[in-house]
Design an enzyme around this catalytic site. Structure first.
Site, mmCIF file in Angstrom:
data_model
loop_
_atom_site.group_PDB
_atom_site.id
_atom_site.type_symbol
_atom_site.label_atom_id
_atom_site.label_comp_id
_atom_site.label_asym_id
_atom_site.label_seq_id
_atom_site.Cartn_x
_atom_site.Cartn_y
_atom_site.Cartn_z
ATOM 1 N N ASP A 60 0.874 -1.191 0.000
ATOM 2 C CA ASP A 60 0.000 0.000 0.000
ATOM 3 C C ASP A 60 0.902 1.229 0.000
ATOM 4 O OD1 ASP A 60 -3.256 0.298 0.801
ATOM 5 O OD2 ASP A 60 -2.050 2.119 1.084
ATOM 6 N N ASN A 115 -5.260 -3.931 -7.269
ATOM 7 C CA ASN A 115 -6.474 -3.456 -6.599
ATOM 8 C C ASN A 115 -6.476 -1.964 -6.278
ATOM 9 O OD1 ASN A 115 -8.788 -3.690 -4.444
ATOM 10 N ND2 ASN A 115 -7.023 -2.880 -3.324
ATOM 11 N N TYR A 167 -13.137 8.685 -12.441
ATOM 12 C CA TYR A 167 -13.157 7.291 -11.975
ATOM 13 C C TYR A 167 -13.750 6.375 -13.033
ATOM 14 C CZ TYR A 167 -14.381 3.275 -9.015
ATOM 15 O OH TYR A 167 -14.503 2.016 -8.484
ATOM 16 N N ILE A 188 -19.477 -2.683 -2.029
ATOM 17 C CA ILE A 188 -18.862 -3.380 -0.892
ATOM 18 C C ILE A 188 -18.406 -2.332 0.108
ATOM 19 C CG2 ILE A 188 -16.956 -4.876 -0.192
ATOM 20 C CD1 ILE A 188 -17.226 -6.375 -2.687
ATOM 21 N N THR A 215 -16.420 -0.240 2.143
ATOM 22 C CA THR A 215 -14.993 0.093 2.278
ATOM 23 C C THR A 215 -14.860 1.589 2.548
ATOM 24 O OG1 THR A 215 -14.635 0.716 -0.032
ATOM 25 C CG2 THR A 215 -14.460 -1.644 0.481
HETATM 26 N N1 LIG Z 1 -15.926 -0.739 -2.616
HETATM 27 C C1 LIG Z 1 -16.649 -0.937 -3.715
HETATM 28 O O1 LIG Z 1 -17.884 -1.146 -3.667
HETATM 29 C C2 LIG Z 1 -15.986 -0.941 -5.062
HETATM 30 C C3 LIG Z 1 -16.803 -1.017 -6.194
HETATM 31 C C4 LIG Z 1 -16.219 -1.077 -7.442
HETATM 32 C C5 LIG Z 1 -14.820 -1.083 -7.547
HETATM 33 N N2 LIG Z 1 -14.052 -1.002 -6.446
HETATM 34 C C6 LIG Z 1 -12.576 -0.990 -6.623
HETATM 35 O O2 LIG Z 1 -11.924 -1.749 -5.613
HETATM 36 C C7 LIG Z 1 -10.604 -1.236 -5.413
HETATM 37 C C8 LIG Z 1 -10.372 -1.048 -3.919
HETATM 38 O O3 LIG Z 1 -11.244 -0.047 -3.439
HETATM 39 P P1 LIG Z 1 -11.853 -0.040 -1.972
HETATM 40 O O4 LIG Z 1 -13.299 0.186 -2.113
HETATM 41 O O5 LIG Z 1 -11.359 -1.195 -1.206
HETATM 42 O O6 LIG Z 1 -11.212 1.341 -1.426
HETATM 43 P P2 LIG Z 1 -10.398 1.732 -0.124
HETATM 44 O O7 LIG Z 1 -10.283 3.215 -0.188
HETATM 45 O O8 LIG Z 1 -10.995 1.139 1.099
HETATM 46 O O9 LIG Z 1 -8.956 1.064 -0.359
HETATM 47 C C9 LIG Z 1 -8.094 1.513 -1.368
HETATM 48 C C10 LIG Z 1 -6.641 1.313 -0.923
HETATM 49 O O10 LIG Z 1 -5.781 1.738 -1.998
HETATM 50 C C11 LIG Z 1 -4.702 2.446 -1.412
HETATM 51 N N3 LIG Z 1 -4.078 3.354 -2.375
HETATM 52 C C12 LIG Z 1 -4.536 4.574 -2.780
HETATM 53 N N4 LIG Z 1 -3.633 5.148 -3.594
HETATM 54 C C13 LIG Z 1 -2.612 4.269 -3.727
HETATM 55 C C14 LIG Z 1 -1.391 4.294 -4.427
HETATM 56 N N5 LIG Z 1 -1.023 5.348 -5.156
HETATM 57 N N6 LIG Z 1 -0.573 3.210 -4.346
HETATM 58 C C15 LIG Z 1 -0.914 2.162 -3.586
HETATM 59 N N7 LIG Z 1 -2.048 2.086 -2.866
HETATM 60 C C16 LIG Z 1 -2.883 3.135 -2.942
HETATM 61 C C17 LIG Z 1 -5.310 3.185 -0.241
HETATM 62 O O11 LIG Z 1 -4.286 3.594 0.689
HETATM 63 C C18 LIG Z 1 -6.248 2.135 0.313
HETATM 64 O O12 LIG Z 1 -5.594 1.314 1.253
HETATM 65 C C19 LIG Z 1 -10.519 0.069 -6.216
HETATM 66 O O13 LIG Z 1 -9.841 -0.190 -7.438
HETATM 67 C C20 LIG Z 1 -11.981 0.405 -6.484
HETATM 68 O O14 LIG Z 1 -12.154 1.163 -7.648
HETATM 69 C C21 LIG Z 1 -14.591 -0.914 -5.201
#
Ligand SMILES: NC(=O)c1ccc[n+]([C@@H]2O[C@H](COP(=O)([O-])OP(=O)(O)OC[C@H]3O[C@@H](n4cnc5c(N)ncnc54)[C@H](O)[C@@H]3O)[C@@H](O)[C@H]2O)c1
Length: 284
Positions: free
Chosen positions: A41, A94, A160, A195, A197
């Site tokens: 991360d 991710n 996004y 989800i 988060t």
């Molecule tokens: N939560 C949902 O419902 C959902 C839906 C569709 C897609 N997604 C995708 O799932 C993935 C994870 O999202 P999430 O919901 O768990 O978000 P989150 O914000 O809880 O976690 C994202 C993580 O990425 C890290 N991060 C941010 N910039 C970074 C960088 N430059 N280098 C390394 N790490 C970095 C953050 O520190 C964090 O720990 C994303 O790609 C998001 O687009 C999530």
């Protein structure tokens, strides 16, 4: 049908953005199944917290600080992991951020960050790891975080949305490249619906236009109230990857509805249609 533990019961997993949310959930699940998990991360402290949770549950993990928006850091990560642990069996690209605001109001730096993290981070994760996966001669799995947002239109989340359409297209082409070259590397597009988060954390969104706060808060509340339990979603994802599925869903019905809408839109070539949610939460 393969079970997740049959496929991911050992070997090395690398997860980007694993300090929070889906990355952390997938890292914990991979650790529980028996993999050695490299938790990466941009935030060193949260990556370490995920490692601590895996180790406390009896698993094996290490934290490496990596900013996926910097291709050279992904190169260094791949080199370090293969040197230290040998072949990588599971790579999850991710890390991602949400960006709220009208296209012309989002500052250049936030546009760049969104493209660099969400899209270039996935591309360069693949570019850095795949040659070493091929050289290892071993079977491997790659999951790229797409989204239901990869199939629709969402005004004021344009940056996004653009990245997720692109990650989906990238993953589809990558899958075909593996097939063309007859490589033992399985590619999945992971398509979360909603989800629970931190992605819409009201404290986040550095550099977004000021009026984006209401939109962020509304999305955060919706996720909190209606989002799927994180660990449940991550179990579903790894099980479907173990079955060598390209399409990996948390909410198959939601995905089908949105993809169905896109198919209709393309077939009938109507103008883009406003999602109900967009009017409810639009920024000023
Ligand atoms: N939560 C949902 O419902 C959902 C839906 C569709 C897609 N997604 C995708 O799932 C993935 C994870 O999202 P999430 O919901 O768990 O978000 P989150 O914000 O809880 O976690 C994202 C993580 O990425 C890290 N991060 C941010 N910039 C970074 C960088 N430059 N280098 C390394 N790490 C970095 C953050 O520190 C964090 O720990 C994303 O790609 C998001 O687009 C999530």
């Amino acid at each position: 049908m393969a079970h997740d533990v049959d496929v991911f019961g050992g070997g090395v997993a690398v997860v980007t953005g694993a300090g929070s949310g889906i990355g952390a959930g997938l890292a914990r699940r991979a650790g529980a199944l028996g993999m050695t998990v490299v938790v990466t991360d941009v935030n060193a402290a949260t990556a370490q917290a995920t490692v601590d949770a895996i180790v406390a549950a009896g698993g094996t993990a290490e934290a490496i600080t990596v900013d996926v928006s910097r291709p050279e850091e992904l190169d260094r990560l791949a080199e370090t992991v293969f040197d230290r642990h040998g072949a990588v069996r599971l790579l999850i690209n991710n890390a991602g951020i949400e960006t709220v605001g009208y296209t012309w109001e989002v500052p250049a730096a936030r546009w760049e960050a969104t493209l660099n993290i969400n899209l270039h981070g996935v591309i360069h994760g693949v570019r850095a790891f795949v040659p070493r996966m091929i050289a290892s001669g071993q079977e491997a799995w790659i999951g790229n975080l797409s989204s239901v947002g990869a199939f629709g239109q969402m005004p004021a989340q344009t940056a996004y949305t653009v990245t997720k359409h692109a990650v989906q297209a990238f993953s589809e082409c990558l899958y075909l490249e593996m097939e063309l070259k007859a490589l033992p590397i399985h590619v999945s597009a992971i398509v979360p619906g909603l989800i629970r988060t931190n992605i819409f954390n009201p404290e986040g969104g550095e550099g977004e236009p000021g009026q984006s706060q209401g939109h962020r808060q509304a999305m955060f509340a919706m996720m909190r109230d209606h989002g799927m339990d994180l660990d449940h979603g991550c179990r579903l994802f790894l099980q479907q990857m173990a079955e060598n599925r390209f399409w990996v869903h948390s909410h198959p019905d939601m995905s089908a509805q949105i993809i169905g809408g896109r198919v209709k839109f393309l077939a009938e070539q109507t103008p883009p249609m406003m999602p109900d949610l967009a009017r409810q939460i639009a920024v000023d």
